[in-house]
Design a protein around this motif. Structure first.
Motif, PDB file in Angstrom:
ATOM      1  N   LYS A  29     -18.730  31.052  11.519  1.00 53.81           N
ATOM      2  CA  LYS A  29     -19.796  31.703  12.277  1.00 53.81           C
ATOM      3  C   LYS A  29     -21.175  31.164  11.923  1.00 53.81           C
ATOM      4  CE  LYS A  29     -18.155  36.093  11.668  1.00 53.81           C
ATOM      5  NZ  LYS A  29     -18.202  37.563  11.906  1.00 53.81           N
ATOM      6  N   LEU A  30     -21.306  30.501  10.792  1.00 58.58           N
ATOM      7  CA  LEU A  30     -22.609  29.962  10.388  1.00 58.58           C
ATOM      8  C   LEU A  30     -22.846  28.541  10.895  1.00 58.58           C
ATOM      9  CD1 LEU A  30     -22.530  31.481   6.839  1.00 58.58           C
ATOM     10  CD2 LEU A  30     -24.235  32.006   8.587  1.00 58.58           C
ATOM     11  N   ALA A  31     -21.825  27.921  11.495  1.00 54.31           N
ATOM     12  CA  ALA A  31     -21.983  26.576  12.049  1.00 54.31           C
ATOM     13  C   ALA A  31     -23.029  26.613  13.161  1.00 54.31           C
ATOM     14  CB  ALA A  31     -20.657  26.054  12.588  1.00 54.31           C
ATOM     15  N   GLY A  32     -24.015  25.760  13.070  1.00 51.24           N
ATOM     16  CA  GLY A  32     -25.053  25.685  14.086  1.00 51.24           C
ATOM     17  C   GLY A  32     -26.165  26.698  13.911  1.00 51.24           C
ATOM     18  N   ARG A  58     -18.673  30.849   2.953  1.00 52.28           N
ATOM     19  CA  ARG A  58     -19.720  31.744   3.436  1.00 52.28           C
ATOM     20  C   ARG A  58     -19.229  32.406   4.719  1.00 52.28           C
ATOM     21  NH1 ARG A  58     -21.001  30.027  -0.671  1.00 52.28           N
ATOM     22  NH2 ARG A  58     -22.877  29.034  -1.427  1.00 52.28           N
ATOM     23  N   ASN A  59     -19.675  33.630   4.945  1.00 54.43           N
ATOM     24  CA  ASN A  59     -19.352  34.315   6.184  1.00 54.43           C
ATOM     25  C   ASN A  59     -20.453  35.334   6.455  1.00 54.43           C
ATOM     26  OD1 ASN A  59     -17.937  34.867   8.511  1.00 54.43           O
ATOM     27  ND2 ASN A  59     -16.243  35.914   7.511  1.00 54.43           N
ATOM     28  N   GLY A 115     -14.523  35.678  11.381  1.00 49.66           N
ATOM     29  CA  GLY A 115     -14.700  34.625  10.385  1.00 49.66           C
ATOM     30  C   GLY A 115     -13.378  34.046   9.913  1.00 49.66           C
ATOM     31  N   ARG A 116     -12.272  34.685  10.282  1.00 46.03           N
ATOM     32  CA  ARG A 116     -10.954  34.130   9.960  1.00 46.03           C
ATOM     33  C   ARG A 116     -10.634  32.946  10.872  1.00 46.03           C
ATOM     34  NH1 ARG A 116      -9.942  39.789   9.993  1.00 46.03           N
ATOM     35  NH2 ARG A 116      -9.546  40.556   7.906  1.00 46.03           N
ATOM     36  N   LEU A 155     -30.493  34.194   6.990  1.00 50.32           N
ATOM     37  CA  LEU A 155     -30.764  33.541   8.268  1.00 50.32           C
ATOM     38  C   LEU A 155     -32.227  33.139   8.352  1.00 50.32           C
ATOM     39  CD1 LEU A 155     -28.756  35.780  10.766  1.00 50.32           C
ATOM     40  CD2 LEU A 155     -27.985  33.792   9.463  1.00 50.32           C
ATOM     41  N   THR A 156     -32.487  31.880   8.618  1.00 53.34           N
ATOM     42  CA  THR A 156     -33.854  31.367   8.718  1.00 53.34           C
ATOM     43  C   THR A 156     -34.614  32.020   9.859  1.00 53.34           C
ATOM     44  OG1 THR A 156     -33.054  29.272   7.826  1.00 53.34           O
ATOM     45  CG2 THR A 156     -35.203  29.239   8.869  1.00 53.34           C
TER      46      THR A 156
END
Length: 167
Positions: A91-94, A27-28, A86-87, A107-108
C-alpha cells in the motif's frame, strides 16, 4: 433505522487517519477513524483496530505505530489505505513517506503525525482498543484542514454493519 444510525455516526466529530506500522524491513498502513486523546500526563491516545486487519499483528508484535492526519479532500488516500489489503499489495508503493523514530511510516503529504508506543490493549466487541503513549510527532502543515470521517461517506461499508434496531 439502520441508514439513520449510520448517518448519525458519520456526523460525530472524528478525523480520518492513516496508521503506519513497521516490523523489520516490512511496512504497512491502514485507514482508521477511531483515534482519540485520552490523557494529558502522560500524553496518551486510544486507537480502535480490527484484529483481522493485516497490520494488527505487526502493531502488536512491535508495540509501535504512527498516526498520520489526512488533509480534507484526500479521500484518495483514505480509500487506498482502507480498501486494499496489505496482505495482497504494498500500500505504500507510489506514496511519499519517511520513517518515524519507531520506523513506522510518516506520510509526507499528511497534515501531522504522532509516533506512538503501545501501553495496553483491551478487547471491545469486534475491535481492540489500543492505548498508546505519544513519543514524538509534528504538525507538518499547520494551515491544512484535517479530513473528517463524514467526508468519506460510506467508503468503509460501515452502513451495513450498524444494527437494524437498537435497544
Amino acid at each position: 433505522m439502520q441508514r439513520e444510525i449510520a448517518a448519525l455516526f458519520r456526523r460525530l466529530t472524528q478525523g480520518v487517519y492513516v496508521i503506519g506500522v513497521a516490523q523489520g524491513d516490512r511496512r504497512n498502513a491502514f485507514t482508521a477513524a477511531w483515534v482519540t486523546q485520552v490523557s494529558f500526563d502522560p500524553l496518551l491516545i486510544a486507537l480502535s483496530i480490527n484484529p483481522a486487519n493485516a497490520s494488527y499483528r505487526m502493531l502488536v508484535d512491535t508495540g509501535g505505530f504512527t498516526v498520520n492526519v489526512l488533509e480534507q479532500g484526500r479521500t484518495d488516500l483514505a480509500r487506498d489505505f482502507g480498501l486494499r489489503s496489505g496482505r495482497e499489495v504494498d500500500k505504500l508503493a507510489g506514496v511519499r513517506w519517511r520513517p518515524a523514530r519507531s520506523g513506522a511510516p510518516v506520510l509526507t503529504d499528511g497534515v501531522a503525525y504522532l509516533d506512538c508506543r503501545v501501553m495496553a490493549r483491551h478487547r471491545a466487541g469486534d475491535h481492540e482498543i489500543v492505548i498508546a503513549k505519544v513519543e514524538d510527532g509534528a504538525l507538518d502543515r499547520p494551515d491544512a484542514v484535517p479530513m473528517l470521517y463524514r467526508e468519506t461517506g460510506d467508503l468503509d461499508g460501515s452502513e451495513a454493519l450498524y444494527p437494524h434496531r437498537l435497544g
